[in-house]
Design a protein around this motif. Structure first.
Motif, PDB file in Angstrom:
ATOM      1  N   GLU A   1       6.646  11.787   3.681  1.00  0.00           N
ATOM      2  CA  GLU A   1       6.197  12.851   4.573  1.00  0.00           C
ATOM      3  C   GLU A   1       7.056  14.108   4.410  1.00  0.00           C
ATOM      4  OE1 GLU A   1       4.173  10.084   8.063  1.00  0.00           O
ATOM      5  OE2 GLU A   1       6.079  11.091   8.490  1.00  0.00           O
ATOM      6  N   ARG A   2       8.362  13.918   4.236  1.00  0.00           N
ATOM      7  CA  ARG A   2       9.233  15.076   4.039  1.00  0.00           C
ATOM      8  C   ARG A   2       8.948  15.758   2.690  1.00  0.00           C
ATOM      9  NH1 ARG A   2      13.778  15.572   7.437  1.00  0.00           N
ATOM     10  NH2 ARG A   2      12.869  15.312   9.513  1.00  0.00           N
ATOM     11  N   ALA A   3       8.676  14.970   1.673  1.00  0.00           N
ATOM     12  CA  ALA A   3       8.455  15.529   0.338  1.00  0.00           C
ATOM     13  C   ALA A   3       7.149  16.304   0.248  1.00  0.00           C
ATOM     14  CB  ALA A   3       8.469  14.411  -0.695  1.00  0.00           C
ATOM     15  N   THR A   4       6.135  15.899   1.028  1.00  0.00           N
ATOM     16  CA  THR A   4       4.807  16.501   0.909  1.00  0.00           C
ATOM     17  C   THR A   4       4.438  17.402   2.084  1.00  0.00           C
ATOM     18  OG1 THR A   4       3.733  14.624   2.016  1.00  0.00           O
ATOM     19  CG2 THR A   4       4.006  14.494  -0.394  1.00  0.00           C
ATOM     20  N   GLY A   5       5.120  17.242   3.223  1.00  0.00           N
ATOM     21  CA  GLY A   5       4.729  17.979   4.419  1.00  0.00           C
ATOM     22  C   GLY A   5       3.469  17.442   5.053  1.00  0.00           C
ATOM     23  N   GLU A   6       3.096  16.213   4.723  1.00  0.00           N
ATOM     24  CA  GLU A   6       1.895  15.582   5.270  1.00  0.00           C
ATOM     25  C   GLU A   6       2.267  14.258   5.915  1.00  0.00           C
ATOM     26  OE1 GLU A   6      -1.686  15.662   2.677  1.00  0.00           O
ATOM     27  OE2 GLU A   6      -0.327  16.501   1.175  1.00  0.00           O
ATOM     28  N   ALA A   7       1.543  13.890   6.979  1.00  0.00           N
ATOM     29  CA  ALA A   7       1.752  12.600   7.620  1.00  0.00           C
ATOM     30  C   ALA A   7       1.199  11.483   6.735  1.00  0.00           C
ATOM     31  CB  ALA A   7       1.077  12.565   8.987  1.00  0.00           C
ATOM     32  N   LEU A   8       1.702  10.274   6.958  1.00  0.00           N
ATOM     33  CA  LEU A   8       1.373   9.158   6.070  1.00  0.00           C
ATOM     34  C   LEU A   8      -0.118   8.875   5.992  1.00  0.00           C
ATOM     35  CD1 LEU A   8       2.525   6.855   4.272  1.00  0.00           C
ATOM     36  CD2 LEU A   8       2.529   5.422   6.338  1.00  0.00           C
ATOM     37  N   ALA A   9      -0.805   8.835   7.139  1.00  0.00           N
ATOM     38  CA  ALA A   9      -2.223   8.460   7.128  1.00  0.00           C
ATOM     39  C   ALA A   9      -3.093   9.443   6.335  1.00  0.00           C
ATOM     40  CB  ALA A   9      -2.741   8.283   8.553  1.00  0.00           C
TER      41      ALA A   9
ATOM     42  N   ALA B   1       3.268   6.498  11.783  1.00  0.00           N
ATOM     43  CA  ALA B   1       2.563   5.292  11.348  1.00  0.00           C
ATOM     44  C   ALA B   1       3.556   4.206  10.979  1.00  0.00           C
ATOM     45  CB  ALA B   1       1.676   5.620  10.152  1.00  0.00           C
ATOM     46  N   LEU B   2       3.236   2.974  11.347  1.00  0.00           N
ATOM     47  CA  LEU B   2       4.083   1.830  11.011  1.00  0.00           C
ATOM     48  C   LEU B   2       3.771   1.413   9.575  1.00  0.00           C
ATOM     49  CD1 LEU B   2       6.218  -0.195  12.002  1.00  0.00           C
ATOM     50  CD2 LEU B   2       4.321  -1.694  12.671  1.00  0.00           C
ATOM     51  N   ALA B   3       4.524   1.967   8.638  1.00  0.00           N
ATOM     52  CA  ALA B   3       4.275   1.713   7.221  1.00  0.00           C
ATOM     53  C   ALA B   3       4.595   0.291   6.815  1.00  0.00           C
ATOM     54  CB  ALA B   3       5.107   2.694   6.372  1.00  0.00           C
ATOM     55  N   ASP B   4       5.454  -0.379   7.573  1.00  0.00           N
ATOM     56  CA  ASP B   4       5.878  -1.712   7.132  1.00  0.00           C
ATOM     57  C   ASP B   4       4.925  -2.819   7.548  1.00  0.00           C
ATOM     58  OD1 ASP B   4       6.712  -3.243   9.589  1.00  0.00           O
ATOM     59  OD2 ASP B   4       8.169  -1.653   9.813  1.00  0.00           O
TER      60      ASP B   4
ATOM     61  N   LEU C   1      11.302   3.802   5.888  1.00  0.00           N
ATOM     62  CA  LEU C   1      12.182   4.821   5.326  1.00  0.00           C
ATOM     63  C   LEU C   1      11.494   5.562   4.180  1.00  0.00           C
ATOM     64  CD1 LEU C   1      15.178   5.713   5.762  1.00  0.00           C
ATOM     65  CD2 LEU C   1      15.727   4.277   3.803  1.00  0.00           C
ATOM     66  N   VAL C   2      10.822   4.813   3.296  1.00  0.00           N
ATOM     67  CA  VAL C   2      10.087   5.444   2.196  1.00  0.00           C
ATOM     68  C   VAL C   2       8.969   6.330   2.743  1.00  0.00           C
ATOM     69  CG1 VAL C   2       8.532   4.985   0.252  1.00  0.00           C
ATOM     70  CG2 VAL C   2      10.674   3.703   0.467  1.00  0.00           C
ATOM     71  N   ALA C   3       8.264   5.852   3.757  1.00  0.00           N
ATOM     72  CA  ALA C   3       7.194   6.664   4.348  1.00  0.00           C
ATOM     73  C   ALA C   3       7.746   7.982   4.894  1.00  0.00           C
ATOM     74  CB  ALA C   3       6.501   5.881   5.465  1.00  0.00           C
ATOM     75  N   TRP C   4       8.920   7.932   5.501  1.00  0.00           N
ATOM     76  CA  TRP C   4       9.559   9.153   6.011  1.00  0.00           C
ATOM     77  C   TRP C   4       9.852  10.104   4.859  1.00  0.00           C
ATOM     78  CZ3 TRP C   4      14.480   8.845   9.655  1.00  0.00           C
ATOM     79  CH2 TRP C   4      14.644  10.076  10.295  1.00  0.00           C
ATOM     80  N   ALA C   5      10.356   9.566   3.758  1.00  0.00           N
ATOM     81  CA  ALA C   5      10.631  10.406   2.587  1.00  0.00           C
ATOM     82  C   ALA C   5       9.349  11.007   2.018  1.00  0.00           C
ATOM     83  CB  ALA C   5      11.354   9.587   1.518  1.00  0.00           C
TER      84      ALA C   5
ATOM     85  N   VAL D   1       0.847  -1.202   0.000  1.00  0.00           N
ATOM     86  CA  VAL D   1       0.000   0.000   0.000  1.00  0.00           C
ATOM     87  C   VAL D   1       0.880   1.249   0.000  1.00  0.00           C
ATOM     88  CG1 VAL D   1      -1.725   1.289   1.315  1.00  0.00           C
ATOM     89  CG2 VAL D   1      -1.909  -1.205   1.125  1.00  0.00           C
ATOM     90  N   THR D   2       1.929   1.238   0.811  1.00  0.00           N
ATOM     91  CA  THR D   2       2.863   2.364   0.849  1.00  0.00           C
ATOM     92  C   THR D   2       3.577   2.517  -0.488  1.00  0.00           C
ATOM     93  OG1 THR D   2       3.171   2.019   3.231  1.00  0.00           O
ATOM     94  CG2 THR D   2       4.827   3.360   2.090  1.00  0.00           C
ATOM     95  N   GLY D   3       3.896   1.398  -1.126  1.00  0.00           N
ATOM     96  CA  GLY D   3       4.524   1.454  -2.446  1.00  0.00           C
ATOM     97  C   GLY D   3       3.641   2.127  -3.479  1.00  0.00           C
ATOM     98  N   LEU D   4       2.337   1.867  -3.435  1.00  0.00           N
ATOM     99  CA  LEU D   4       1.409   2.546  -4.344  1.00  0.00           C
ATOM    100  C   LEU D   4       1.419   4.052  -4.098  1.00  0.00           C
ATOM    101  CD1 LEU D   4      -1.672   0.135  -4.217  1.00  0.00           C
ATOM    102  CD2 LEU D   4      -0.119   0.466  -6.152  1.00  0.00           C
ATOM    103  N   LEU D   5       1.431   4.447  -2.825  1.00  0.00           N
ATOM    104  CA  LEU D   5       1.454   5.871  -2.494  1.00  0.00           C
ATOM    105  C   LEU D   5       2.740   6.522  -2.990  1.00  0.00           C
ATOM    106  CD1 LEU D   5       0.087   8.265  -1.104  1.00  0.00           C
ATOM    107  CD2 LEU D   5       1.138   7.499   1.045  1.00  0.00           C
TER     108      LEU D   5
END
Length: 410
Positions: free
Chosen positions: A247-255, A282-285, A241-245, A134-138
């Motif tokens: 959030e940094r790229a968009t300024g929004e939290a993962l959820a 959020a635990l993306a993994d 790690l991807v989820a952190w990137a 799911v995180t990969g799709l995002l």
């Protein structure tokens, strides 16, 4: 293979039959704790009740209508499935693989849907590493917006990574789990990196005298032990790690980011949720929870090359990447259950020549998508162990039998 009559064997007991969380209050020995909630027998209850055990954050479904799933039921309960022990009815395969929910879609219609172990259509179920896919799709969505450079050193996106193993890796490396960073994926083993993440994410208690940590604290301690870009090596932490990137790229939290870019756009039945650590990360993994039909809707999104509701949600080129992998860097133990497989963008490719792909989680979670036969399968389970290759093989054999039955009967 001829029909074989198997000796009677009791089906795995349900959470209710085991007495887990039964009574007001339930007896102490029947209550899951942070030490055992995801282990047998307690996982039979807790995977459907994660929000009762661990802090979570909602993935809002929005106010739009639920996407209708047309139905064309087929009588598949008695479908013979060829296993090593002989031909076994699908209903028994589902029971023996500790199934909580199972749904099959062919040509965009639900042809088979079953619930077990007290699960219902409205129940949220933990997906474990299906969350990675799911995180990969995002990540594909945000990359399509031009916000992610897949080939820049990660320290340029996340300065805190400078000096740790991931600072010189790229998103391209970690999305395919081909970095050179050490991460011991040993489940429930004291001191392993995976157990450190379980503790940091709130899935396990901190030891006596241990200072509290967060998911991203652990990331910054991991060293590089080989060149980046080598063979595939499964590391759960790379999704975080991807989820952190993201959030940094968009300024929004993962959820809320997932809610806005994907979840609201596929017309789900319910809000989903992620488990979160003490920093609200959020635990993306592995911390994603949703209903069986909503997992199937993720499968439909992939089947339709990223389109949903008449719009392109995930770039079609990203979906194509997910279906194209390099089997030469994909070896044992993963090739034992997927001998023609590969791994790309947090999705498993079962057969590189066919391009059928899966989102897979420990304890028996699965979204399977085969565009060639227009087949989507979602399976939610509570196995008695993290990894059970024999149950994986039996599940794929069931899917193959279903594919043959629905395509020949179409």
């Amino acid at each position: 293979m001829t029909q074989t009559t198997l000796p009677p064997r009791p089906a795995p007991k349900t959470a209710r039959q085991l007495g887990i969380m039964q009574g007001f209050p339930p007896p102490p020995e029947k209550r899951p704790t942070l030490e055992n909630w995801d282990l047998p027998p307690f996982n039979r209850w807790s995977f459907q009740n994660v929000r009762s055990l661990i802090p979570t954050v909602d993935v809002f479904r929005g106010f739009g209508p639920e996407t209708r799933l047309d139905e064309a039921p087929e009588p598949l309960d008695d479908l013979p499935v060829p296993l090593d022990t002989g031909k076994v009815p699908l209903s028994r395969v589902l029971a023996d693989t500790y199934t909580d929910g199972f749904l099959v879609m062919h040509r965009g219609r639900v042809v088979f849907e079953r619930y077990f172990n007290g699960m219902a259509p409205e129940t949220l179920h933990l997906s474990q590493s299906v969350a990675k896919s799911v995180t990969g799709l995002l990540a594909g969505v945000i990359h399509g917006e031009g916000r992610l450079d897949l080939f820049a050193p990660l320290a340029e996106i996340i300065p805190e990574l400078d000096g740790c193993g991931y600072g010189s890796a790229t998103l391209d490396h970690v999305l395919d789990m081909r970095s050179g960073v050490r991460f011991t994926e040993d489940y429930n083993t004291p001191g392993s990196d995976m157990t450190r993440i379980d503790v940091a994410s709130g899935w396990r208690p901190h030891g006596p005298g241990e200072a509290p940590t967060t998911i991203r604290d652990v990331i910054q301690t991991l060293p590089q032990i080989r060149p980046h870009g080598g063979d595939f090596d499964y590391r759960s932490i790379e999704t975080d790690l991807v989820a952190w990137a993201l959030e940094r790229a968009t300024g929004e939290a993962l959820a809320p980011l997932l809610s806005d870019r994907i979840w609201q756009r596929i017309g789900p039945a319910r809000d989903a949720c992620f488990t979160v650590d003490t920093a609200g990360t959020a635990l993306a993994d592995g911390g994603f929870n949703a209903t069986l039909r909503d997992y199937a809707r993720i499968g439909l999104l992939v089947r339709d090359r990223g389109r949903a509701g008449g719009a392109q949600v995930v770039p079609d080129g990203w979906i194509d990447q997910m279906r194209t992998g390099d089997p030469s860097v994909f070896g044992e133990p993963w090739s034992l259950t997927m001998p023609k497989g590969a791994y790309r963008r947090f999705w498993w490719i079962r057969d590189v020549s066919r391009g059928d792909i899966c989102a897979v989680g420990v304890f028996g979670q699965l979204i399977y998508v085969d565009p060639e036969s227009d087949l989507v399968v979602a399976k939610l389970s509570t196995w008695p162990d993290f990894l059970m290759p024999e149950l994986t093989r039996d599940t794929f054999r069931a899917i193959d039998a279903i594919r043959t039955a629905v395509t020949e009967g179409a």
